[in-house]
Design a protein around this motif. Sequence first.
Motif, PDB file in Angstrom:
ATOM      1  N   SER A  29      44.600  29.623  29.042  1.00 39.45           N
ATOM      2  CA  SER A  29      45.084  30.429  28.240  1.00 39.45           C
ATOM      3  C   SER A  29      43.888  30.414  26.825  1.00 39.45           C
ATOM      4  CB  SER A  29      46.594  29.832  27.798  1.00 39.45           C
ATOM      5  OG  SER A  29      47.197  30.574  27.129  1.00 39.45           O
ATOM      6  N   PRO A  30      43.898  30.640  26.178  1.00 37.06           N
ATOM      7  CA  PRO A  30      42.918  31.211  24.456  1.00 37.06           C
ATOM      8  C   PRO A  30      44.043  29.811  24.295  1.00 37.06           C
ATOM      9  CG  PRO A  30      43.626  32.728  24.869  1.00 37.06           C
ATOM     10  CD  PRO A  30      44.137  32.835  26.301  1.00 37.06           C
ATOM     11  N   MET A  31      45.563  29.756  24.042  1.00 34.40           N
ATOM     12  CA  MET A  31      46.467  29.078  23.445  1.00 34.40           C
ATOM     13  C   MET A  31      46.281  27.290  23.171  1.00 34.40           C
ATOM     14  SD  MET A  31      49.913  30.995  24.230  1.00 34.40           S
ATOM     15  CE  MET A  31      51.022  29.501  23.144  1.00 34.40           C
ATOM     16  N   ILE A  32      45.250  27.327  24.744  1.00 36.22           N
ATOM     17  CA  ILE A  32      44.672  25.366  24.702  1.00 36.22           C
ATOM     18  C   ILE A  32      43.647  25.321  24.360  1.00 36.22           C
ATOM     19  CG2 ILE A  32      45.131  23.605  26.768  1.00 36.22           C
ATOM     20  CD1 ILE A  32      47.504  24.811  25.915  1.00 36.22           C
ATOM     21  N   ALA A  33      43.116  24.452  24.028  1.00 37.62           N
ATOM     22  CA  ALA A  33      41.792  24.006  23.338  1.00 37.62           C
ATOM     23  C   ALA A  33      41.043  23.689  24.560  1.00 37.62           C
ATOM     24  CB  ALA A  33      41.726  22.069  22.718  1.00 37.62           C
ATOM     25  N   ALA A  34      39.487  24.808  24.891  1.00 38.73           N
ATOM     26  CA  ALA A  34      38.721  24.293  25.451  1.00 38.73           C
ATOM     27  C   ALA A  34      38.438  22.680  26.420  1.00 38.73           C
ATOM     28  CB  ALA A  34      37.208  24.719  24.777  1.00 38.73           C
ATOM     29  N   GLU A  35      37.831  21.788  25.621  1.00 45.22           N
ATOM     30  CA  GLU A  35      37.998  20.871  26.283  1.00 45.22           C
ATOM     31  C   GLU A  35      39.688  19.973  26.905  1.00 45.22           C
ATOM     32  OE1 GLU A  35      36.335  16.954  26.850  1.00 45.22           O
ATOM     33  OE2 GLU A  35      35.764  18.760  26.440  1.00 45.22           O
ATOM     34  N   THR A  36      40.713  20.528  25.982  1.00 42.93           N
ATOM     35  CA  THR A  36      41.233  19.761  27.051  1.00 42.93           C
ATOM     36  C   THR A  36      41.787  20.812  28.715  1.00 42.93           C
ATOM     37  OG1 THR A  36      43.120  19.492  25.541  1.00 42.93           O
ATOM     38  CG2 THR A  36      43.934  19.931  27.670  1.00 42.93           C
ATOM     39  N   ARG A  37      40.864  22.387  28.397  1.00 39.35           N
ATOM     40  CA  ARG A  37      41.215  22.647  29.663  1.00 39.35           C
ATOM     41  C   ARG A  37      40.347  22.380  30.984  1.00 39.35           C
ATOM     42  NH1 ARG A  37      40.010  28.721  27.725  1.00 39.35           N
ATOM     43  NH2 ARG A  37      40.077  27.643  25.017  1.00 39.35           N
ATOM     44  N   ARG A  38      39.631  22.318  30.101  1.00 40.95           N
ATOM     45  CA  ARG A  38      37.959  20.930  31.063  1.00 40.95           C
ATOM     46  C   ARG A  38      38.675  19.986  31.585  1.00 40.95           C
ATOM     47  NH1 ARG A  38      35.031  16.741  31.520  1.00 40.95           N
ATOM     48  NH2 ARG A  38      35.326  16.143  28.550  1.00 40.95           N
ATOM     49  N   LEU A  39      39.124  18.438  31.255  1.00 44.29           N
ATOM     50  CA  LEU A  39      39.680  17.922  31.212  1.00 44.29           C
ATOM     51  C   LEU A  39      41.656  17.856  32.264  1.00 44.29           C
ATOM     52  CD1 LEU A  39      40.389  15.629  27.640  1.00 44.29           C
ATOM     53  CD2 LEU A  39      38.694  15.533  30.304  1.00 44.29           C
ATOM     54  N   VAL A  40      41.731  19.373  32.296  1.00 48.45           N
ATOM     55  CA  VAL A  40      42.084  19.783  33.389  1.00 48.45           C
ATOM     56  C   VAL A  40      42.179  20.195  34.392  1.00 48.45           C
ATOM     57  CG1 VAL A  40      44.320  21.680  34.132  1.00 48.45           C
ATOM     58  CG2 VAL A  40      44.789  20.212  31.264  1.00 48.45           C
ATOM     59  N   ARG A  41      40.920  21.410  34.592  1.00 43.30           N
ATOM     60  CA  ARG A  41      40.379  21.442  35.891  1.00 43.30           C
ATOM     61  C   ARG A  41      39.441  20.616  36.590  1.00 43.30           C
ATOM     62  NH1 ARG A  41      38.668  25.733  32.037  1.00 43.30           N
ATOM     63  NH2 ARG A  41      37.308  24.809  31.833  1.00 43.30           N
ATOM     64  N   GLN A  42      39.089  19.615  35.733  1.00 37.31           N
ATOM     65  CA  GLN A  42      37.947  18.053  36.341  1.00 37.31           C
ATOM     66  C   GLN A  42      39.750  17.242  36.695  1.00 37.31           C
ATOM     67  OE1 GLN A  42      36.070  16.010  33.193  1.00 37.31           O
ATOM     68  NE2 GLN A  42      35.990  14.156  34.886  1.00 37.31           N
TER      69      GLN A  42
END
Length: 343
Positions: A29-42
Amino acid sequence: MRTQRPTQRQIAEKLGLSPATVSLALRDSPMIAAETRRLVRQAIEESGYVYNVSAAALRTGRSRIVGVSFHNIAHQFFAELLIAIEETLGEAGIAVFLNNHGEDPTSLSRFVESLAAFGAEALIVSPPPHVTAEILAPLRGRGMPIVYVSRHIRGDEQADRVVNADQLAMRRAARRLLDLGHRRIVLIGGQTGTTVAEDRVAGFRAELEEAGIAWSDELWLRCRPRLTEGARAALAVLDRAERPTGLVCFNDLVAFGSMNALRSRGLEPGRDIAVVGIGGTDEAAAFYPGLTTVLDNPARIGKLAAEMLLERLATPGAPARHVVLEPKLVIRESCGAPIGPPA
């Protein structure tokens, strides 16, 4: 002993995030910052977490399933079509359920009922002969979009579709032989009941009549568009009292079968009898002699159809789109025969 995989809540606690944030990050979701999305995927990759599609479907009402139904997935055209569809939908997180209906309306009907039962989101289909849009009613009644590829059901204007300009493709194939001076030309392959066959036969007839060649039903040898049936049809036409000098084939498979049939009679394609196909398969270039063919755009059709479907799911009320791709003639040695008296 089976290892217990972590839940979204446990991953959220580990990262100091809310479960809702993790859920949105998983959906990119674009509502979530790109860095947060990266951390979640990791964290997801490190933990071995598997996204529960069934649970997500209950929450969101979306199954992330799309049905795809063709009549011959073993044919390279449909194999390339399927690869493009699956790659494009896979990037969007959508799984493909596949049906090979084999020209049997009953098979497609069962598949449609299964898609409805599983709550599939849509169907991409090349329909069998002699069916009406009524066969898709179980999906339409649930508001599921339909995208036609290659073939479509005539009169069903509310569905999206991506098809080739089949009349034009056949006209270009026939025109190649006419330009070489051929007058005794026959069409091998195809059956009544599909838009592709109807349009290709219409194109073949129109091109011949414009060249002053009177139409006769004997100029079309009907058969399923398969290699073995193309070979049988070609042998039948070679037994005629007045043998043709050129064969226009419904697709490349029929052309390959026809070329083999010519050789079984001691005739060489491109020297004794000219052959043209439609399809543009890889084998057309590898076959000897190389097959003159009209490109059929399978990968492009598949990608466009999948993209069109994704757009339809995002904007259900948009007007239907009907895309027709222009064919391209690729000239090789199979049509290069000089014209001479029949043997």
